[in-house]
Design an enzyme around this catalytic site. Structure first.
Site, mmCIF file in Angstrom:
data_model
loop_
_atom_site.group_PDB
_atom_site.id
_atom_site.type_symbol
_atom_site.label_atom_id
_atom_site.label_comp_id
_atom_site.label_asym_id
_atom_site.label_seq_id
_atom_site.Cartn_x
_atom_site.Cartn_y
_atom_site.Cartn_z
ATOM 1 N N ASP A 135 0.848 -1.192 0.000
ATOM 2 C CA ASP A 135 0.000 0.000 0.000
ATOM 3 C C ASP A 135 0.882 1.240 0.000
ATOM 4 O OD1 ASP A 135 -2.352 -1.418 0.105
ATOM 5 O OD2 ASP A 135 -2.795 -0.967 2.203
ATOM 6 N N ARG A 185 -0.976 -0.742 -8.787
ATOM 7 C CA ARG A 185 -2.326 -0.261 -8.463
ATOM 8 C C ARG A 185 -2.332 1.266 -8.567
ATOM 9 N NH1 ARG A 185 -3.659 -0.970 -2.434
ATOM 10 N NH2 ARG A 185 -3.896 -3.153 -2.963
ATOM 11 N N ALA A 190 -5.499 8.938 -0.627
ATOM 12 C CA ALA A 190 -6.441 9.068 0.479
ATOM 13 C C ALA A 190 -5.959 9.948 1.631
ATOM 14 C CB ALA A 190 -6.766 7.676 1.016
HETATM 15 C C1 LIG Z 1 -8.537 -1.278 -3.934
HETATM 16 C C2 LIG Z 1 -8.143 0.055 -3.406
HETATM 17 C C3 LIG Z 1 -6.919 0.210 -2.793
HETATM 18 C C4 LIG Z 1 -6.516 1.454 -2.327
HETATM 19 N N1 LIG Z 1 -5.254 1.603 -1.829
HETATM 20 C C5 LIG Z 1 -4.831 2.843 -1.486
HETATM 21 C C6 LIG Z 1 -3.493 3.080 -1.079
HETATM 22 O O1 LIG Z 1 -2.651 2.171 -1.004
HETATM 23 N N2 LIG Z 1 -3.141 4.346 -0.761
HETATM 24 C C7 LIG Z 1 -4.025 5.408 -0.832
HETATM 25 O O2 LIG Z 1 -3.651 6.550 -0.564
HETATM 26 N N3 LIG Z 1 -5.308 5.188 -1.181
HETATM 27 C C8 LIG Z 1 -5.730 3.959 -1.511
HETATM 28 N N4 LIG Z 1 -7.027 3.774 -1.903
HETATM 29 C C9 LIG Z 1 -8.025 4.865 -1.689
HETATM 30 C C10 LIG Z 1 -8.070 5.805 -2.873
HETATM 31 O O3 LIG Z 1 -6.872 6.541 -2.952
HETATM 32 C C11 LIG Z 1 -9.258 6.788 -2.745
HETATM 33 O O4 LIG Z 1 -9.108 7.515 -1.578
HETATM 34 C C12 LIG Z 1 -10.604 6.112 -2.748
HETATM 35 O O5 LIG Z 1 -10.638 5.016 -3.604
HETATM 36 C C13 LIG Z 1 -11.669 7.103 -3.234
HETATM 37 O O6 LIG Z 1 -11.390 7.507 -4.550
HETATM 38 P P1 LIG Z 1 -12.262 7.061 -5.809
HETATM 39 O O7 LIG Z 1 -11.340 6.815 -6.949
HETATM 40 O O8 LIG Z 1 -13.129 5.933 -5.460
HETATM 41 O O9 LIG Z 1 -13.071 8.361 -6.212
HETATM 42 P P2 LIG Z 1 -13.858 9.493 -5.403
HETATM 43 O O10 LIG Z 1 -13.481 10.748 -6.120
HETATM 44 O O11 LIG Z 1 -13.697 9.416 -3.936
HETATM 45 O O12 LIG Z 1 -15.349 9.114 -5.705
HETATM 46 C C14 LIG Z 1 -15.850 9.226 -7.027
HETATM 47 C C15 LIG Z 1 -17.222 8.585 -7.117
HETATM 48 O O13 LIG Z 1 -17.171 7.215 -6.702
HETATM 49 C C16 LIG Z 1 -18.382 6.851 -6.067
HETATM 50 N N5 LIG Z 1 -18.112 6.514 -4.629
HETATM 51 C C17 LIG Z 1 -17.012 6.822 -3.931
HETATM 52 N N6 LIG Z 1 -17.123 6.365 -2.656
HETATM 53 C C18 LIG Z 1 -18.318 5.772 -2.562
HETATM 54 C C19 LIG Z 1 -19.038 5.123 -1.496
HETATM 55 N N7 LIG Z 1 -18.520 5.013 -0.269
HETATM 56 N N8 LIG Z 1 -20.241 4.621 -1.785
HETATM 57 C C20 LIG Z 1 -20.776 4.742 -3.019
HETATM 58 N N9 LIG Z 1 -20.169 5.362 -4.062
HETATM 59 C C21 LIG Z 1 -18.963 5.868 -3.833
HETATM 60 C C22 LIG Z 1 -19.273 8.063 -6.140
HETATM 61 O O14 LIG Z 1 -20.014 7.988 -7.341
HETATM 62 C C23 LIG Z 1 -18.267 9.201 -6.215
HETATM 63 O O15 LIG Z 1 -18.789 10.369 -6.781
HETATM 64 C C24 LIG Z 1 -7.416 2.559 -2.427
HETATM 65 C C25 LIG Z 1 -8.656 2.402 -3.047
HETATM 66 C C26 LIG Z 1 -9.015 1.187 -3.552
HETATM 67 C C27 LIG Z 1 -10.338 1.067 -4.245
#
Ligand SMILES: Cc1cc2nc3c(=O)[nH]c(=O)nc-3n(C[C@H](O)[C@H](O)[C@H](O)COP(=O)(O)OP(=O)(O)OC[C@H]3O[C@@H](n4cnc5c(N)ncnc54)[C@H](O)[C@@H]3O)c2cc1C
Length: 309
Positions: A135, A185, A190
């Site tokens: 991660d 990935r 976040a």
């Molecule tokens: C498999 C995985 C591994 C990850 N690993 C890391 C890591 O190692 N380091 C790191 O910094 N971050 C990590 N993240 C988190 C990532 O960086 C984002 O903070 C998180 O995925 C939110 O971004 P998003 O791309 O979903 O888009 P966002 O801009 O948050 O959301 C866009 C759209 O997605 C949909 N959505 C988002 N959240 C929800 C919800 N809870 N329920 C319903 N719909 C929703 C909505 O339509 C929203 O408008 C990981 C995420 C995933 C999926």
């Protein structure tokens, strides 16, 4: 507007103490974290695999300043890998590891301890028949994490990396990591990052995500597209077609409990769809980052905190 304060709270030890008195069964926690024990995580994995999904498991914990706790985290991963192998799940389930949970933040010897511990987990994963993804945490750890990745890949080239589209540096990191066999990935990121290193506007983060997708999908590696954003999923699908990528030469990833219908739809369409499944008692920081992304869920969270069900 709430994102920044929630991300600051995610690192507050006092609030953590208060909130962590909530049992994991409380509604909002349970929807993101299926359990605290290895057994419950492996059961949840088996259910997802039965539905045609792949899984990556994260034993929750981060920012460890205690070598004994780092050792305990390594032991938890070894137990997990052994159970995944024993239940025949290792082909569909890998593990995600936060280096700060296995010693990266320890004073003086952090980098070395994290590398040695990560090596132990990679070896156990290989013996179990699966892989590890490192991660990515806040930007102060990026160089150390990528350097540990390079070291690990000498012996375990299957080790996965994570890059965060919100960092200015990430396009260059994508180029450097888009080589054959390289599992990367791509997520938006976040953590609460300063303007000097990260895009602040969501539109700029999204644009960067698309530029990075292009580099990874046009490259020789194995992109792991981690997003719940419907636009990013659509763009990734059309870019995969444009660059002649067959299904199985890349994968989608989403977090446990988020957009499960979309996870099922992608898997049913033949895509590899991997669910990130966190488990363990240290769910506080993880939960706060999820709430920061979706403050609409805050009212449910406060209710479950007050009722302490
Ligand atoms: C498999 C995985 C591994 C990850 N690993 C890391 C890591 O190692 N380091 C790191 O910094 N971050 C990590 N993240 C988190 C990532 O960086 C984002 O903070 C998180 O995925 C939110 O971004 P998003 O791309 O979903 O888009 P966002 O801009 O948050 O959301 C866009 C759209 O997605 C949909 N959505 C988002 N959240 C929800 C919800 N809870 N329920 C319903 N719909 C929703 C909505 O339509 C929203 O408008 C990981 C995420 C995933 C999926």
């Amino acid at each position: 507007m709430l994102r920044e304060p929630l991300l600051l709270l995610s690192r507050s030890q006092q609030v953590k103490k208060l909130v962590s008195t909530m049992p994991v069964s409380a509604g909002i926690v349970r929807s993101y974290v299926p359990g605290e024990s290895t057994g419950s995580a492996v059961d949840a994995t088996a259910e997802l695999v039965d539905k045609g999904l792949s899984v990556t498991l994260d034993f929750l914990g981060e920012d460890t300043l205690d070598a004994a706790q780092a050792d305990a985290t390594v032991t938890a991963y070894l137990e997990l890998l052994q159970q995944l192998a024993a239940r025949g799940l290792a082909r569909s389930a890998e593990v995600s590891v936060k280096l700060s949970a296995i010693g990266q933040a320890l004073p003086d010897s952090g980098h070395k301890t994290a590398l040695e511990n990560a090596r132990t987990i990679c070896r156990a994963a290989r013996n179990a028949g699966t892989t590890v993804t490192l991660d990515m945490e806040d930007h102060t750890t990026t160089d150390s994490t990528l350097s540990i990745l390079r070291e690990l890949r000498k012996d375990f080239p299957e080790t996965g990396a994570v890059l965060q589209a919100y960092l200015h540096r990430t396009e260059a990191d994508c180029r450097a990591l888009a080589y054959e066999g390289s599992r990367v990935r791509l997520c938006k990121g976040a953590y609460n990052e300063p303007e000097s290193v990260a895009y602040q506007d969501t539109i700029d983060v999204d644009r960067s995500y698309v530029r990075c997708l292009k580099i990874l999908l046009a490259g020789q590696g194995y992109p792991m597209i981690a997003t719940h954003d419907p636009r990013m999923v659509e763009i990734a699908s059309s870019l995969a077609a444009r660059y002649g990528r067959e299904q199985g030469t890349y994968e989608f990833q989403m977090l446990y409990g988020i957009r499960p219908e979309e996870q099922a739809r992608l898997a049913a369409s033949g895509e590899t769809m991997r669910v990130y499944l966190p488990y363990g008692e240290e769910w506080y920081g993880y939960l706060m980052r999820r709430l920061a992304e979706r403050p609409q869920n805050l009212s449910f969270f406060v209710k479950s905190l007050i009722s302490k069900k």
